[in-house]
Write an enzyme that holds these catalytic residues in place. Structure first.
Site, PDB file in Angstrom:
ATOM      1  N   ASP A 178       0.824  -1.215   0.000  1.00 29.52           N
ATOM      2  CA  ASP A 178       0.000   0.000   0.000  1.00 29.52           C
ATOM      3  C   ASP A 178       0.856   1.262   0.000  1.00 29.52           C
ATOM      4  O   ASP A 178       1.960   1.286   0.543  1.00 29.52           O
ATOM      5  CB  ASP A 178      -0.912  -0.017   1.245  1.00 29.52           C
ATOM      6  CG  ASP A 178      -2.034   1.015   1.144  1.00 29.52           C
ATOM      7  OD1 ASP A 178      -2.371   1.436   0.017  1.00 29.52           O
ATOM      8  OD2 ASP A 178      -2.564   1.416   2.198  1.00 29.52           O
ATOM      9  N   ASN A 219     -11.005  -2.239  -5.422  1.00 23.76           N
ATOM     10  CA  ASN A 219     -10.201  -1.305  -6.224  1.00 23.76           C
ATOM     11  C   ASN A 219     -10.829  -0.969  -7.579  1.00 23.76           C
ATOM     12  O   ASN A 219     -10.417  -0.007  -8.233  1.00 23.76           O
ATOM     13  CB  ASN A 219      -8.768  -1.820  -6.416  1.00 23.76           C
ATOM     14  CG  ASN A 219      -7.916  -1.791  -5.151  1.00 23.76           C
ATOM     15  OD1 ASN A 219      -7.016  -2.622  -4.972  1.00 23.76           O
ATOM     16  ND2 ASN A 219      -8.174  -0.830  -4.254  1.00 23.76           N
TER      17      ASN A 219
END
Ligand code: IPE
Ligand code: IPE
Ligand code: MG
Length: 247
Positions: free
Chosen positions: A28, A76
């Site tokens: 991330d 996502n």
């Protein structure tokens, strides 16, 4: 080659006989890495692919048996379409350039996630990568792509319902039976979960499988994650006492 003193120390202190067999990583912070440099988010993703290369190399050198990388979640898809498209262009590029090294390092590639909803070119790239590397007996590299843990659990439940309806399941099932319906069937649970970028959450990753994993959070954004961070995480893991509910 100049080796950082701390890295050397970690290298010497890590017990090669007690490595976490399975390391999972939530990669991330690509976007924030780019934003801090005044760059477009996609530059962060581009740099993130370099970190994938490096981490695969380091994990394999260290002797990690299974490395699972969270590359794209079922959530996502809600990002802007240009970003989704860019992310979906990366697997193809990755395998084009990395296959020779994956072969040299004896790495076997595998996909966890809902394949059917991925663009054909992504599916093809991963399937070819898996096919070409299936002879390899070294580290297993799982890419979690279009992966979401809740949808995985529901998929498993629905497969079980189908098998009950078809008369293939006649008795109540237990935890071990259940794991056979997950994308991770046959893969032992992660021993160590790493998340970069300073966020301290799981974000729908391996909810079932992480039940007793050790968690390690790094403040660096994924593009800045390097060998020293992996060594730190492994070293810290080795200092912990896993109890699994026992004393
Ligand atoms: C990780 O970086 C890559 C993916 C989730 C695909 P992000 O794109 O989430 O970057 P941040 O968290 O917005 O900085
Ligand atoms: C988790 O990161 C998913 C991947 C690394 C692929 P996100 O950036 O999507 O997670 P949140 O939105 O911060 O929880
Ligand atoms: Mg993020």
């Amino acid at each position: 080659m100049e080796v950082d003193l701390k890295e050397q120390e970690l290298n010497e202190n890590i017990d090669r006989g007690k490595l976490p067999a399975h390391v999972a990583i939530i990669m991330d912070g690509n976007g924030r890495w780019a934003a801090e440099r005044g760059l477009p988010r996609k530059e962060g993703h581009r740099q993130g692919v370099e970190t994938v290369r490096n981490t695969v190399r380091c994990g394999s050198d260290l002797g990690i048996e299974i490395l699972t990388l969270f590359a794209f979640s079922t959530e996502n898809w809600q990002r802007p379409s240009w970003e989704v498209n860019y992310l979906m262009s990366l697997p193809e590029k990755y395998f084009q350039t990395e296959l020779p090294e994956l072969m040299r390092n004896n790495v076997r590639v595998n996909l966890i996630g809902e394949k059917s909803k991925l663009p054909a070119k992504v599916r093809k790239a991963i399937e070819e990568g898996a096919e070409e590397t299936k002879v390899n007996s070294g580290m297993v590299l799982n890419f979690a792509l279009n992966y979401g843990s809740r949808s995985e659990i529901i998929m498993a439940v629905n497969r079980i319902i189908d098998e009950v309806a078809a008369g293939k399941i006649k008795e109540k099932i237990d935890e071990r039976d259940f794991t056979r319906y997950l994308y991770t069937a046959g893969i032992p649970d992660p021993d160590l979960l790493i998340r970069t970028s300073g966020e301290k959450r799981i974000s729908n990753f391996l909810l079932w499988q992480l039940a007793y994993s050790e968690l390690w959070f790094a403040d660096v954004y994924w593009p800045d994650f390097s060998r020293i961070h992996l060594l730190e995480a492994v070293y810290d893991y080795q200092l912990r006492k896993r109890r699994f509910g026992k004393v």
